[in-house]
Motif scaffolding. Structure first.
Motif, PDB file in Angstrom:
ATOM      1  N   GLU A 109      -8.205  -6.974   0.802  1.00  0.00           N
ATOM      2  CA  GLU A 109      -7.664  -7.977   1.716  1.00  0.00           C
ATOM      3  C   GLU A 109      -6.329  -7.487   2.263  1.00  0.00           C
ATOM      4  O   GLU A 109      -5.386  -7.288   1.502  1.00  0.00           O
ATOM      5  N   PRO A 110      -6.209  -7.276   3.593  1.00  0.00           N
ATOM      6  CA  PRO A 110      -4.997  -6.661   4.139  1.00  0.00           C
ATOM      7  C   PRO A 110      -3.713  -7.451   3.913  1.00  0.00           C
ATOM      8  O   PRO A 110      -2.644  -6.870   3.788  1.00  0.00           O
ATOM      9  N   HIS A 111      -3.779  -8.790   3.848  1.00  0.00           N
ATOM     10  CA  HIS A 111      -2.578  -9.600   3.635  1.00  0.00           C
ATOM     11  C   HIS A 111      -2.796 -10.577   2.482  1.00  0.00           C
ATOM     12  O   HIS A 111      -2.326 -11.712   2.518  1.00  0.00           O
ATOM     13  N   GLY A 112      -3.494 -10.074   1.464  1.00  0.00           N
ATOM     14  CA  GLY A 112      -3.833 -10.905   0.319  1.00  0.00           C
ATOM     15  C   GLY A 112      -2.674 -11.083  -0.653  1.00  0.00           C
ATOM     16  O   GLY A 112      -1.523 -10.730  -0.356  1.00  0.00           O
ATOM     17  N   PRO A 113      -2.971 -11.607  -1.841  1.00  0.00           N
ATOM     18  CA  PRO A 113      -1.920 -11.895  -2.818  1.00  0.00           C
ATOM     19  C   PRO A 113      -1.120 -10.663  -3.255  1.00  0.00           C
ATOM     20  O   PRO A 113       0.101 -10.752  -3.442  1.00  0.00           O
ATOM     21  N   GLU A 114      -1.780  -9.525  -3.409  1.00  0.00           N
ATOM     22  CA  GLU A 114      -1.074  -8.305  -3.802  1.00  0.00           C
ATOM     23  C   GLU A 114      -0.062  -7.898  -2.734  1.00  0.00           C
ATOM     24  O   GLU A 114       1.064  -7.518  -3.027  1.00  0.00           O
ATOM     25  N   PHE A 115      -0.503  -7.998  -1.479  1.00  0.00           N
ATOM     26  CA  PHE A 115       0.368  -7.657  -0.361  1.00  0.00           C
ATOM     27  C   PHE A 115       1.575  -8.595  -0.324  1.00  0.00           C
ATOM     28  O   PHE A 115       2.725  -8.157  -0.220  1.00  0.00           O
TER      29      PHE A 115
ATOM     30  N   ILE B 158       4.161  -1.279   3.237  1.00  0.00           N
ATOM     31  CA  ILE B 158       3.390  -1.910   2.162  1.00  0.00           C
ATOM     32  C   ILE B 158       1.897  -1.675   2.378  1.00  0.00           C
ATOM     33  O   ILE B 158       1.164  -1.405   1.419  1.00  0.00           O
ATOM     34  N   HIS B 159       1.428  -1.752   3.618  1.00  0.00           N
ATOM     35  CA  HIS B 159       0.015  -1.454   3.887  1.00  0.00           C
ATOM     36  C   HIS B 159      -0.340  -0.054   3.390  1.00  0.00           C
ATOM     37  O   HIS B 159      -1.349   0.139   2.701  1.00  0.00           O
ATOM     38  N   LEU B 160       0.481   0.932   3.727  1.00  0.00           N
ATOM     39  CA  LEU B 160       0.192   2.306   3.304  1.00  0.00           C
ATOM     40  C   LEU B 160       0.306   2.461   1.795  1.00  0.00           C
ATOM     41  O   LEU B 160      -0.498   3.166   1.175  1.00  0.00           O
ATOM     42  N   TYR B 161       1.289   1.826   1.206  1.00  0.00           N
ATOM     43  CA  TYR B 161       1.455   1.892  -0.253  1.00  0.00           C
ATOM     44  C   TYR B 161       0.206   1.352  -0.953  1.00  0.00           C
ATOM     45  O   TYR B 161      -0.337   2.007  -1.839  1.00  0.00           O
ATOM     46  N   LEU B 162      -0.249   0.181  -0.545  1.00  0.00           N
ATOM     47  CA  LEU B 162      -1.418  -0.410  -1.201  1.00  0.00           C
ATOM     48  C   LEU B 162      -2.682   0.406  -0.957  1.00  0.00           C
ATOM     49  O   LEU B 162      -3.497   0.578  -1.863  1.00  0.00           O
ATOM     50  N   ARG B 163      -2.848   0.939   0.264  1.00  0.00           N
ATOM     51  CA  ARG B 163      -4.030   1.773   0.540  1.00  0.00           C
ATOM     52  C   ARG B 163      -4.041   3.029  -0.321  1.00  0.00           C
ATOM     53  O   ARG B 163      -5.098   3.548  -0.665  1.00  0.00           O
ATOM     54  N   THR B 164      -2.843   3.532  -0.637  1.00  0.00           N
ATOM     55  CA  THR B 164      -2.742   4.766  -1.398  1.00  0.00           C
ATOM     56  C   THR B 164      -2.788   4.520  -2.908  1.00  0.00           C
ATOM     57  O   THR B 164      -3.545   5.163  -3.630  1.00  0.00           O
TER      58      THR B 164
END
Length: 126
Positions: free
Chosen positions: A105-111, A92-98
């Motif tokens: 925010e690394p663990h925000g609402p989207e995450f 999920i981190h890589l998906y959101l960064r891409t």
């Protein structure tokens, strides 16, 4: 990849996730917990994900590595659930960064929203 660890299975799992979510290839590394904690500068880390230019990487602690059974993702052991959750978390981190680089925010609402959805797909409680 560390010899003796069945990384092909994890590589294939990440490949399937990348296809499903339309991401480029992710290189999977199995490392010591100490390597991950040193690299991530976090003494509690058991996995980390990062991008270098157009390449994506995930490092997973050898200590938590657990082979994933091919069954539909139900009735997993506690160790399997933890390992699968770590894999999905880093993905999920890589998906959101891409796909959503504006999310800062690394663990925000989207995450958290994506984590709930993707964990549900694999039968994991959030």
């Amino acid at each position: 990849f560390h010899s003796g660890v069945p990384t092909a299975q994890i590589r294939n799992f990440f490949t399937d996730l990348c296809k499903q979510f339309h991401l480029d290839k992710i290189t999977v590394l199995i490392r010591t917990t100490e390597w991950i904690q040193d690299f991530s500068k976090n003494p509690k880390s058991i996995a980390c994900a990062w991008k270098e230019e157009s390449s994506m990487y995930v490092a997973i602690s050898r200590k938590i590595f657990t082979p994933l059974r091919k069954k539909k993702y139900l009735f997993r052991t506690k160790q399997e659930k933890l390992f699968l959750r770590v894999i999905l978390h880093e993905f999920i981190h890589l998906y959101l960064r891409t796909k959503h680089p504006y999310v800062s925010e690394p663990h925000g609402p989207e995450f958290r929203t994506m984590e709930r959805k993707i964990c549900a797909i694999y039968g994991l409680k959030f």
